[in-house]
Enzyme design. Structure first.
Site, mmCIF file in Angstrom:
data_model
loop_
_atom_site.group_PDB
_atom_site.id
_atom_site.type_symbol
_atom_site.label_atom_id
_atom_site.label_comp_id
_atom_site.label_asym_id
_atom_site.label_seq_id
_atom_site.Cartn_x
_atom_site.Cartn_y
_atom_site.Cartn_z
ATOM 1 N N PRO A 12 0.772 -1.065 0.049
ATOM 2 C CA PRO A 12 -0.169 0.016 0.112
ATOM 3 C C PRO A 12 0.922 1.207 -0.021
ATOM 4 O O PRO A 12 1.815 1.512 0.604
ATOM 5 C CB PRO A 12 -0.745 -0.034 1.297
ATOM 6 N N ARG A 20 4.932 10.958 -2.625
ATOM 7 C CA ARG A 20 4.601 10.582 -1.178
ATOM 8 C C ARG A 20 6.027 10.957 -0.339
ATOM 9 O O ARG A 20 6.993 10.184 -0.432
ATOM 10 C CB ARG A 20 4.262 9.220 -1.100
ATOM 11 N N TYR A 25 11.238 9.075 1.062
ATOM 12 C CA TYR A 25 11.259 7.889 0.132
ATOM 13 C C TYR A 25 11.891 8.423 -1.144
ATOM 14 O O TYR A 25 12.245 7.534 -2.123
ATOM 15 C CB TYR A 25 9.924 7.438 -0.104
ATOM 16 N N ALA A 79 3.265 -0.706 4.876
ATOM 17 C CA ALA A 79 2.911 -0.730 6.169
ATOM 18 C C ALA A 79 2.627 -2.198 6.409
ATOM 19 O O ALA A 79 2.421 -2.921 7.707
ATOM 20 C CB ALA A 79 1.891 0.092 6.375
ATOM 21 N N GLU A 100 13.159 -9.265 1.193
ATOM 22 C CA GLU A 100 12.402 -8.139 1.812
ATOM 23 C C GLU A 100 12.978 -6.542 1.481
ATOM 24 O O GLU A 100 14.266 -6.827 1.930
ATOM 25 C CB GLU A 100 11.773 -8.274 3.156
ATOM 26 N N ARG A 109 13.069 4.735 12.307
ATOM 27 C CA ARG A 109 12.073 5.673 12.384
ATOM 28 C C ARG A 109 11.058 5.507 13.328
ATOM 29 O O ARG A 109 11.567 5.035 14.486
ATOM 30 C CB ARG A 109 11.419 5.294 11.077
HETATM 31 C C1 DQA Z 1 8.602 1.181 3.585
HETATM 32 C C2 DQA Z 1 8.637 1.432 4.927
HETATM 33 C C3 DQA Z 1 7.322 1.189 5.529
HETATM 34 O O1 DQA Z 1 7.262 1.203 7.105
HETATM 35 C C4 DQA Z 1 6.400 2.019 5.239
HETATM 36 O O2 DQA Z 1 5.159 1.653 5.692
HETATM 37 C C5 DQA Z 1 6.040 2.143 3.663
HETATM 38 C C6 DQA Z 1 7.547 2.033 2.837
HETATM 39 C C7 DQA Z 1 9.846 1.586 2.886
HETATM 40 O O3 DQA Z 1 10.109 1.096 1.691
HETATM 41 O O4 DQA Z 1 10.603 2.112 3.404
HETATM 42 O O5 DQA Z 1 5.343 2.461 3.051
HETATM 43 O O6 DQA Z 1 8.273 -0.259 3.190
#
Ligand code: DQA
Length: 147
Positions: A12, A20, A25, A79, A100, A109
């Protein structure tokens, strides 16, 4: 193990990349990251299917379907990473290797991002390197397949 196809799976809000929270990011779009994976995979003759979904059940279904058509998975579950036991269970049932990826470093964070419920069922996690993480994930899958 042969590696001829990879499922790249995004969860998501990752469709919003580029606009965003760019301070977290970056400015690269989801299409840019997909292109990174496609290019890195192509150097190894590997095909990539990409799915982005904002829906937990769709992510579970995509993982189930990957059993029949993908030799490995690269997943940034957004998330869902932090609370989706449904995605955890789906990945646990997947027989191939799973990497991952997170663009940011969730451990640096907010507290709720410090736990990944997916980490116990993946081969490894690459976090905090922005888009580079996707290219590293392809190389990780290639290395694991060669072992
Ligand atoms: C994320 C980190 C997650 O905590 C966050 O909810 C995201 C992006 C990242 O790529 O840093 O949506 O997966």
């Amino acid at each position: 193990m042969s590696l001829s196809s990879i499922l790249l799976l995004h969860g998501p809000n990752l469709n919003l990349l580029g606009t965003r929270e760019p301070e977290v990011y970056g400015h690269a779009t989801l299409a840019d990251h997909v292109a990174t994976v496609v290019a890195a995979a192509a150097t190894h003759g590997i095909a990539v299917e990409h799915i982005q979904t904002n829906t937990e059940g769709e992510m579970v279904n995509a993982i189930h379907a990957a059993k029949a058509k993908a030799d490995g998975i690269i997943v940034n579950a957004g998330a869902f990473t932090h609370y989706s036991w449904a995605v955890h269970d789906a990945l646990k049932s997947y027989p191939g290797n799973v990497i991952e990826v997170h663009l940011s470093n969730p451990g640096a964070r907010e507290q709720f991002r410090h736990v990944s419920v997916l980490s116990p069922v993946v081969n490894g996690t690459i976090s905090g390197f922005g888009g580079l993480g996707y290219a590293l994930a392809v190389e990780a899958l290639v290395e694991l397949a060669a072992q």
